[in-house]
Each structure stands twice: as C-alpha cells, then as structure tokens.
Design a protein around this motif. Structure first.
Motif, PDB file in Angstrom:
ATOM      1  N   GLY A  14      -7.898  10.808  13.495  1.00 42.20           N
ATOM      2  CA  GLY A  14      -7.093  11.690  14.359  1.00 42.20           C
ATOM      3  C   GLY A  14      -7.998  12.487  14.912  1.00 42.20           C
ATOM      4  O   GLY A  14      -7.560  13.305  15.816  1.00 42.20           O
ATOM      5  N   GLY A  66      -3.522  22.105   9.256  1.00 36.07           N
ATOM      6  CA  GLY A  66      -2.893  20.818   9.947  1.00 36.07           C
ATOM      7  C   GLY A  66      -4.034  19.857   9.738  1.00 36.07           C
ATOM      8  O   GLY A  66      -3.494  18.550  10.336  1.00 36.07           O
ATOM      9  N   LEU A  68      -5.408  17.318   6.879  1.00 39.85           N
ATOM     10  CA  LEU A  68      -5.407  17.101   5.721  1.00 39.85           C
ATOM     11  C   LEU A  68      -6.806  16.801   4.952  1.00 39.85           C
ATOM     12  O   LEU A  68      -7.527  16.068   5.638  1.00 39.85           O
ATOM     13  CB  LEU A  68      -4.500  15.835   5.429  1.00 39.85           C
ATOM     14  CG  LEU A  68      -2.904  16.411   5.682  1.00 39.85           C
ATOM     15  CD1 LEU A  68      -2.035  15.167   5.580  1.00 39.85           C
ATOM     16  CD2 LEU A  68      -2.276  17.401   5.419  1.00 39.85           C
ATOM     17  N   ILE A  95      -7.713  14.102   7.577  1.00 38.54           N
ATOM     18  CA  ILE A  95      -6.653  13.458   8.763  1.00 38.54           C
ATOM     19  C   ILE A  95      -6.220  14.639   9.276  1.00 38.54           C
ATOM     20  O   ILE A  95      -5.687  15.482   9.022  1.00 38.54           O
ATOM     21  CB  ILE A  95      -5.425  12.746   7.868  1.00 38.54           C
ATOM     22  CG1 ILE A  95      -6.199  11.524   6.897  1.00 38.54           C
ATOM     23  CG2 ILE A  95      -4.639  12.009   8.996  1.00 38.54           C
ATOM     24  CD1 ILE A  95      -5.223  11.086   6.160  1.00 38.54           C
ATOM     25  N   THR A  97      -3.217  16.063  11.732  1.00 40.48           N
ATOM     26  CA  THR A  97      -1.989  15.678  12.026  1.00 40.48           C
ATOM     27  C   THR A  97      -1.555  16.793  13.285  1.00 40.48           C
ATOM     28  O   THR A  97      -0.524  16.922  13.758  1.00 40.48           O
ATOM     29  CB  THR A  97      -1.079  16.503  11.021  1.00 40.48           C
ATOM     30  OG1 THR A  97      -1.233  17.763  10.879  1.00 40.48           O
ATOM     31  CG2 THR A  97      -1.486  15.946   9.695  1.00 40.48           C
ATOM     32  N   HIS A  99      -2.305  16.375  16.585  1.00 35.89           N
ATOM     33  CA  HIS A  99      -1.888  15.520  17.902  1.00 35.89           C
ATOM     34  C   HIS A  99      -1.137  14.446  17.625  1.00 35.89           C
ATOM     35  O   HIS A  99      -1.596  13.753  16.697  1.00 35.89           O
ATOM     36  CB  HIS A  99      -3.285  15.358  18.910  1.00 35.89           C
ATOM     37  CG  HIS A  99      -4.310  15.952  18.274  1.00 35.89           C
ATOM     38  ND1 HIS A  99      -4.849  17.125  18.679  1.00 35.89           N
ATOM     39  CD2 HIS A  99      -5.164  15.620  17.284  1.00 35.89           C
ATOM     40  CE1 HIS A  99      -5.954  17.598  18.315  1.00 35.89           C
ATOM     41  NE2 HIS A  99      -6.324  16.463  17.248  1.00 35.89           N
ATOM     42  N   GLY A 100      -0.282  14.053  18.421  1.00 34.56           N
ATOM     43  CA  GLY A 100       0.533  12.737  18.523  1.00 34.56           C
ATOM     44  C   GLY A 100       1.104  12.467  17.332  1.00 34.56           C
ATOM     45  O   GLY A 100       1.230  13.406  16.461  1.00 34.56           O
ATOM     46  N   GLY A 101       2.266  11.792  17.420  1.00 36.43           N
ATOM     47  CA  GLY A 101       3.364  11.351  16.488  1.00 36.43           C
ATOM     48  C   GLY A 101       3.519  10.158  16.672  1.00 36.43           C
ATOM     49  O   GLY A 101       4.103   9.454  15.875  1.00 36.43           O
TER      50      GLY A 101
ATOM     51  N   GLY B  60       2.966   5.392  16.519  1.00 30.38           N
ATOM     52  CA  GLY B  60       2.313   6.741  15.704  1.00 30.38           C
ATOM     53  C   GLY B  60       2.764   7.013  14.359  1.00 30.38           C
ATOM     54  O   GLY B  60       3.703   6.008  14.092  1.00 30.38           O
ATOM     55  N   LYS B  61       2.509   7.818  13.653  1.00 32.82           N
ATOM     56  CA  LYS B  61       2.641   7.830  12.226  1.00 32.82           C
ATOM     57  C   LYS B  61       4.191   8.163  11.994  1.00 32.82           C
ATOM     58  O   LYS B  61       4.520   7.271  11.075  1.00 32.82           O
ATOM     59  CB  LYS B  61       1.738   8.969  11.652  1.00 32.82           C
ATOM     60  CG  LYS B  61       2.168  10.520  12.072  1.00 32.82           C
ATOM     61  CD  LYS B  61       1.108  11.491  11.432  1.00 32.82           C
ATOM     62  CE  LYS B  61       1.525  12.697  12.077  1.00 32.82           C
ATOM     63  NZ  LYS B  61       2.568  13.193  12.918  1.00 32.82           N
ATOM     64  N   ASP B  62       4.729   8.961  12.931  1.00 36.76           N
ATOM     65  CA  ASP B  62       6.078   9.306  12.541  1.00 36.76           C
ATOM     66  C   ASP B  62       7.013   8.157  12.598  1.00 36.76           C
ATOM     67  O   ASP B  62       7.960   7.755  11.748  1.00 36.76           O
ATOM     68  CB  ASP B  62       6.500  10.401  13.332  1.00 36.76           C
ATOM     69  CG  ASP B  62       5.914  11.935  13.218  1.00 36.76           C
ATOM     70  OD1 ASP B  62       5.577  12.158  12.236  1.00 36.76           O
ATOM     71  OD2 ASP B  62       5.545  12.389  14.224  1.00 36.76           O
ATOM     72  N   GLU B 215       5.501  16.990   7.790  1.00 34.63           N
ATOM     73  CA  GLU B 215       4.143  16.222   8.350  1.00 34.63           C
ATOM     74  C   GLU B 215       3.663  15.857   7.484  1.00 34.63           C
ATOM     75  O   GLU B 215       2.726  14.692   7.286  1.00 34.63           O
ATOM     76  CB  GLU B 215       3.705  16.914   9.254  1.00 34.63           C
ATOM     77  CG  GLU B 215       2.728  16.415  10.483  1.00 34.63           C
ATOM     78  CD  GLU B 215       2.778  16.651  11.862  1.00 34.63           C
ATOM     79  OE1 GLU B 215       2.499  17.814  12.145  1.00 34.63           O
ATOM     80  OE2 GLU B 215       3.190  15.885  12.502  1.00 34.63           O
ATOM     81  N   VAL B 219       2.222  11.691   6.777  1.00 33.02           N
ATOM     82  CA  VAL B 219       1.089  11.268   6.936  1.00 33.02           C
ATOM     83  C   VAL B 219       0.479  10.638   5.723  1.00 33.02           C
ATOM     84  O   VAL B 219      -0.048   9.536   5.477  1.00 33.02           O
ATOM     85  CB  VAL B 219      -0.156  12.418   7.253  1.00 33.02           C
ATOM     86  CG1 VAL B 219      -1.570  12.150   7.249  1.00 33.02           C
ATOM     87  CG2 VAL B 219       0.319  12.948   8.861  1.00 33.02           C
ATOM     88  N   SER B 231      -3.463   6.656  15.781  1.00 32.33           N
ATOM     89  CA  SER B 231      -3.701   7.827  16.080  1.00 32.33           C
ATOM     90  C   SER B 231      -4.858   8.129  16.750  1.00 32.33           C
ATOM     91  O   SER B 231      -5.886   7.961  16.538  1.00 32.33           O
ATOM     92  CB  SER B 231      -4.158   8.468  14.466  1.00 32.33           C
ATOM     93  OG  SER B 231      -5.251   8.006  14.046  1.00 32.33           O
ATOM     94  N   THR B 232      -4.350   8.757  18.048  1.00 34.70           N
ATOM     95  CA  THR B 232      -5.304   9.296  18.960  1.00 34.70           C
ATOM     96  C   THR B 232      -4.826  10.128  19.968  1.00 34.70           C
ATOM     97  O   THR B 232      -3.367   9.923  19.825  1.00 34.70           O
ATOM     98  CB  THR B 232      -6.172   8.051  19.683  1.00 34.70           C
ATOM     99  OG1 THR B 232      -7.234   7.902  19.259  1.00 34.70           O
ATOM    100  CG2 THR B 232      -6.354   8.459  21.146  1.00 34.70           C
ATOM    101  N   LYS B 250       1.107  26.271  11.964  1.00 37.40           N
ATOM    102  CA  LYS B 250       0.243  25.613  10.834  1.00 37.40           C
ATOM    103  C   LYS B 250      -0.322  26.686  10.157  1.00 37.40           C
ATOM    104  O   LYS B 250      -0.711  26.658   9.026  1.00 37.40           O
ATOM    105  CB  LYS B 250      -0.597  24.631  11.607  1.00 37.40           C
ATOM    106  CG  LYS B 250      -0.234  23.208  12.068  1.00 37.40           C
ATOM    107  CD  LYS B 250       0.240  22.559  10.960  1.00 37.40           C
ATOM    108  CE  LYS B 250       0.967  21.139  11.178  1.00 37.40           C
ATOM    109  NZ  LYS B 250       1.567  20.442  10.069  1.00 37.40           N
TER     110      LYS B 250
END
Ligand code: ZN
Ligand code: ZN
Ligand code: ZN
Lengths: 101, 344
Positions: A14, A66, A68, A95, A97, A99-101, B60-62, B215, B219, B231-232, B250
C-alpha cells in the motif's frame, strides 16, 4: 564487527508508490559493530529504498501513524517496536492503511 | 521474547488489539473479531431472515473483509440472508481494472453472486472522461456523489433489501471530525448512525456492520486470513482536506488508541439545539433520489458535464444552478465562470 545481515524479505504494502512501485525488496544490511534494530532499519530504508516523499512513510524516528509493521508476521507492538533487534532471515512487512479502502 | 495469547494462553500472540490492548493469537483474534461484528449486527438488528443483502464491494480491504465476515456469520448463525456483491466501475483506466479483477476473484472465492454497475451505463460518463472535463482537483466531488448513487441504483436494479458497506470505525470517526470541521450539522447528526432507514423511492437502506471495527484489525484480519484484496492509492489526487483529518486522527490514535471510539461516542451523543435550521429532505425532481434541493447533486453535476459547464455543482454557484436548471439564459460572464475547468 558483525557480519552482514540478510533479511528474508522486506515488503511495503500500500506504500509501494514511495518505493518506485516495488513491493518486495531483497535486503542485506551491511555489517556494523552493534546489532541492527528497527530504528536503524528505518534510517537505512530512508537512505536506500525510499524514493520519494519520505514524510509519507516516516515520522520522527518511527513510521508514520497508520502504517502497520509486522516482524515475522507478528505485530511489532508485541516485539519491542523500534528496539527490536533484527535477526538473520527476518521477514519485515509494512502495510499502509492511509489510502484507499 | 514471544508473548503468549492472553485468551487461550496456548499459542503465541500475533497482534496487540488497539481496541482492548489484549495480545491475541491468530485464531483467538479471528474469533473475537467475527464475534464482535456479530454482536454489532444483533444489537442493532441490522438484518431480517430472508432478506437479500447487497455488499458494496470495491476490491479494497474493508469490503473484502466485510464480504468474508458476512459470509462466515451468515453460515455460522443462520442469518438466512441472500448475499450479493455489488461493484461500481467508475471507468478509471488501470485503477478499477485491477480492483474489479480482485472483486471477480472474491466472487469465486466466497461463492457469492456479483453485479458490476458502470458509470458509463448509469451516467453516460466514465471517470476518465469526467476528469478530462473538470481537471484532477475536483474529480472527488464527482467520485463521491456518483458512487453513492451508483450503489443505490445497482441495488434497486438487483432488488436487494439492504446494502451494507465496509465503513470501519476509523472512517466513521474521520467523518465525524470532517463534519465538525465543516460545520455540517445535518450530516454530523446522521453520520454515526449504523443504519439508515429507507429515505425514499430511489434509496435502499444502508448499514455498516464494521462500524466498530478498527482499521488496524481489518488490515490484520485480511493479512492473516490471506484474503485477496487490492491496495493501491486512487491515481486521482485524494481530497486534501480529508487527508489532513485522517493524518490528525492517526496521530492522536498513536498516542491514545481509544481516540477512535471516543470520537464516535462524541458523535453519537451530540444533540442539536432546538431552533437550529436543518435542511429539509425532499427528493430530486429528475431522478427521485433524496435531495434537499430541487435537483440532487448528481443530476446537477451531470447537467454541468453534459452542457460543457463543469463548474456547475462544484463550489458556491447556487444562484447560477437555479438559473441554468430553469433554463434561463446566462450572461457571458456567468458562462465563463462555469466553463473554466475547476481549480482552487
Ligand atoms: Zn489464543
Ligand atoms: Zn477519488
Ligand atoms: Zn437527481
């Protein structure tokens, strides 16, 4: 003088855009008198791997909140974080976290 | 020095939970994470047996974790739900291509039906074409507005009873913060709700089963389960203001992990003083979607795109919007103002 320290792998999920688009890096840390710890690894990464906008990856002497960090697949918060002493063939994963979801 | 799992005491702990501070092994973490989502679903009565539930899937991850956990819980607790993945193709070259491939793999991995709705078929415009018109800086206005509706339209097409989305605790806290910063009282009051009732013809009720999931845990759940996700960064520049809010959050979280829950708690318990003007929710006269204006945001944006006036719908040109939508002629100066591709 300790011998060079090869890591098994160093991955940046990421956040690869800051690393020339490269996700997985083969890393051998040069020999130095004291053992390598995570804090020194971050400095080394900044000097050798990070290609742009370091402020998106590091903050102070740690990673940016943010992001990990896993050492051998375990949360670095259980491993001493910056003080963790790297071992031969360790597997380090970052990793992002942010940007993007 | 390996730490033992504080739950089973047998296996090695693999993560420290930000929510509780507990150190858990993978198995105990999976169980705790899934059970907490189950508790959220049960406590808020998010679903009824027999319902068809669309899962907003971005690759995406979520949303990947959401799809996985919904599938697991639906089987473990016999929710009796029919689950469908719904994906929106904005038409961003290179970006969605990969994430849609991911969703297609998820469809097979989780054995769930998948429906892809494209901006092209919904609006007649791909995001790439929109960016050409409006410039890079404002595409997220379009992104956000169109995406929200696209999911609704897709859901209507598929006749689903509900949509669930992958919004996590960090997202909700960020939205509370954003609404405070913007002084958006109406949204501030709504944004912590775990579900929205059907608000009109064109809208399917929505819910956020991951509302209380951090979050970091999402992850790590995806990572430890080796879930296939994409993930980009969005190749179009993200909303800078939201970026600051996220970074701020954060930073706070790294000092005090409970910050996320604390902000959600604050948002949930705010009450709005009597006499504060709230926008009246009506419906769009063109498409029937909920809107506080005569035309909803996406119809205004579309009108602007189709007439080569990309600034329409962005920023504060309300007086002009009305003029255009009632088809009154514009002065030359007004046309110029709306025609310039947008940057501020
Ligand atoms: Zn355990
Ligand atoms: Zn975007
Ligand atoms: Zn409309």
């Amino acid at each position: 003088m300790e011998s060079p320290l090869p890591l098994q792998s160093l991955r940046v999920g990421g956040a690869e855009l800051l690393f020339d688009g490269v996700k997985e890096h083969q890393v051998t840390l040069p020999s130095q008198s004291e053992p390598w710890d995570m804090k020194q690894l971050l400095v080394w990464i900044q000097r050798n791997l990070l290609k742009e906008r370091p402020e998106l990856f590091v903050q102070g002497d740690s990673v940016r909140p943010g992001i990990l960090v896993l050492i051998n697949d375990a949360d670095w918060e259980l491993m001493g974080e910056l003080e963790y002493q790297l071992q031969d063939q360790d597997n380090v994963v970052f990793i992002s976290t942010l940007h993007g979801g | 020095m390996p730490v033992q799992c504080s739950s089973c005491g047998e296996r090695r702990a693999m993560l420290k939970r930000p929510k509780t501070g507990h150190s858990l092994c993978k198995e105990c973490f999976f169980w705790a994470f899934e059970e907490e989502v189950h508790q959220t679903i049960v406590a808020a009565q998010l679903f009824k047996p027999g319902e068809t539930v669309g899962i907003g899937a971005s690759g995406g991850k979520d949303s990947t974790v959401l799809a996985h956990v919904m599938k697991v819980l639906n089987e473990r607790y016999n929710y009796g739900l029919k689950l469908i993945l719904i994906s929106v193709d904005e038409g961003i070259t290179g970006y969605r291509d990969d994430s849609l491939e991911t969703v297609k793999r998820n469809q097979q991995q989780y054995d769930l039906p998948l429906k892809i709705v494209s901006y092209e078929e919904l609006y007649g415009w791909t995001m790439d074409a929109i960016v050409k018109q409006v410039g890079l800086k404002n595409n997220c206005t379009f992104c956000g507005v169109f995406r929200r509706q696209a999911l609704d339209r897709g859901a209507l097409m598929l006749k689903v009873d509900k949509i669930c989305t992958g919004h996590n605790a960090d997202d909700v806290a960020e939205t509370v913060l954003m609404n405070v910063l913007r002084g958006d009282i109406a949204r501030l009051r709504r944004c912590t709700a775990i579900s929205t009732a059907s608000e009109g013809e064109g809208v399917v009720p929505r819910c956020k089963p991951l509302k209380y999931a951090y979050e970091k845990e999402i992850v790590l759940y995806a990572y430890f389960k080796k879930l296939d996700y994409f993930s980009t960064e969005c190749i179009y520049s993200p909303n800078a203001y939201r970026g600051y809010a996220r970074t701020f959050l954060k930073d706070l979280e790294s000092v005090r992990p409970s910050t996320i829950m604390d902000i959600i708690h604050s948002g949930e318990n705010l009450s709005v003083r009597e006499g504060v003007k709230m926008p009246v929710q009506g419906t769009c006269s063109r498409c029937g979607y909920i809107s506080s204006q005569a035309l909803c945001k996406s119809c205004v944006l579309l009108e602007g795109l189709n007439r080569g006036l990309p600034k329409l719908g962005i920023g504060k040109h309300h007086r002009l919007h009305d003029k255009i939508l009632t088809k009154q002629p514009l002065t030359e100066a007004e046309e110029r103002k709306l025609r310039k591709s947008v940057d501020f």
